[in-house]
Design an enzyme around this catalytic site. Structure first.
Site: not given
Ligand code: FPP
Length: 249
Positions: A24, A41, A139
């Protein structure tokens, strides 16, 4: 849980078998730098790479990541599209490196909602990283995509209903192990440690059944800043916890 010496650390610690992470804070990380959320992201993928390496180095056997929830489909279409494209690109870019490290890649969730193109790339990546017969992966990397805990419990309950439709009296003897085998995580040990980054302290419809006795760790670090050191620190913190599973120790 296994006793394990960190390969690059002096101390002997209890290493969790399964570490699960609610990644997050990507959006906030990007906004703090004056960028669009998607910038966070794409940097988040680097943290995924670092955590995979750290998991292998510390002897963690399963690493699971909450990448996209069922609820995340409600985000603006452009952000959803970017996240799906990132996933597609990350698979294409990383799969050979994962294979080389002995990592088995799997995606769990409501696959029906994913595009046929992404589903196909996931399927190929899962086949490519499947271990040779009789061999254990170093893993298991499990990515939860289009996943939510309530969805998982519901789909398991539907399967249970079908299984016992002709003999409902059998339902009397259904236990947690039988139900757990109907969840998408069947065969995966429950997470020992669930980490959530970015300072938020909630489970957000993640592994509701499987995290019943997980140790929870909430860290302030935003996901793109969560690297190897932070992963190791989390494992060290876990090794100090006293797990009692509702009993007295
Ligand atoms: C939360 O941050 C994150 C996500 C919803 C997406 C996670 C995805 C990745 C890290 C990219 C690809 C993943 C893999 C496994 C290759 P948020 O957008 O909710 O952040 P915020 O809370 O600050 O708005």
């Amino acid at each position: 849980m296994v006793e394990n010496k960190f390969r690059n650390m002096e101390e002997t610690v209890k290493v969790p078998v399964h570490v699960s992470i609610i990644m997050d804070g990507n959006g906030r990380w990007a906004q703090q730098r004056g960028h669009e959320r998607v910038y966070g992201h794409s940097h988040g993928v680097e943290s995924v790479r670092a955590c995979v390496e750290a998991a292998v180095e510390t002897g963690v056997r399963y690493l699971s990541l909450f990448a996209f929830s069922e609820e995340n489909w409600g985000r603006p279409e452009s952000e959803v599209d970017t996240l799906m494209s990132l996933m597609f690109k990350a698979i294409a870019d990383e799969i050979e490196a994962l294979k080389k490290q002995g990592v088995r890649f799997r995606v769990l969730g409501n696959m029906e909602r994913l595009s046929p193109k992404l589903r196909e790339s996931i399927h190929k990546a899962e086949e490519r990283t499947a271990p040779e017969p009789g061999k254990e992966p170093v893993l298991d990397l499990i990515v939860f995509l289009s996943y939510s805990g309530k969805w998982d419990i519901l789909q398991a309950a539907r399967k249970l209903a079908v299984k016992y439709a002709s003999d409902p009296s059998g339902l009397e003897n259904v236990d947690a192990a039988e139900f757990g085998d109907l969840l998408v995580t069947a065969g995966v040990p429950d997470p020992d440690l669930v980490i959530r980054t970015s300072g938020e302290q909630r489970i957000s419809n993640y592994l509701l059944w499987q995290a019943a006795y997980s140790e929870l760790l909430f860290v302030d670090t935003l996901w793109p800043d969560f690297g190897k050191d932070e992963f190791r620190a989390a494992v060290s913190e876990y090794s100090k916890r006293n797990r009692r599973y509702g009993k007295v120790k």
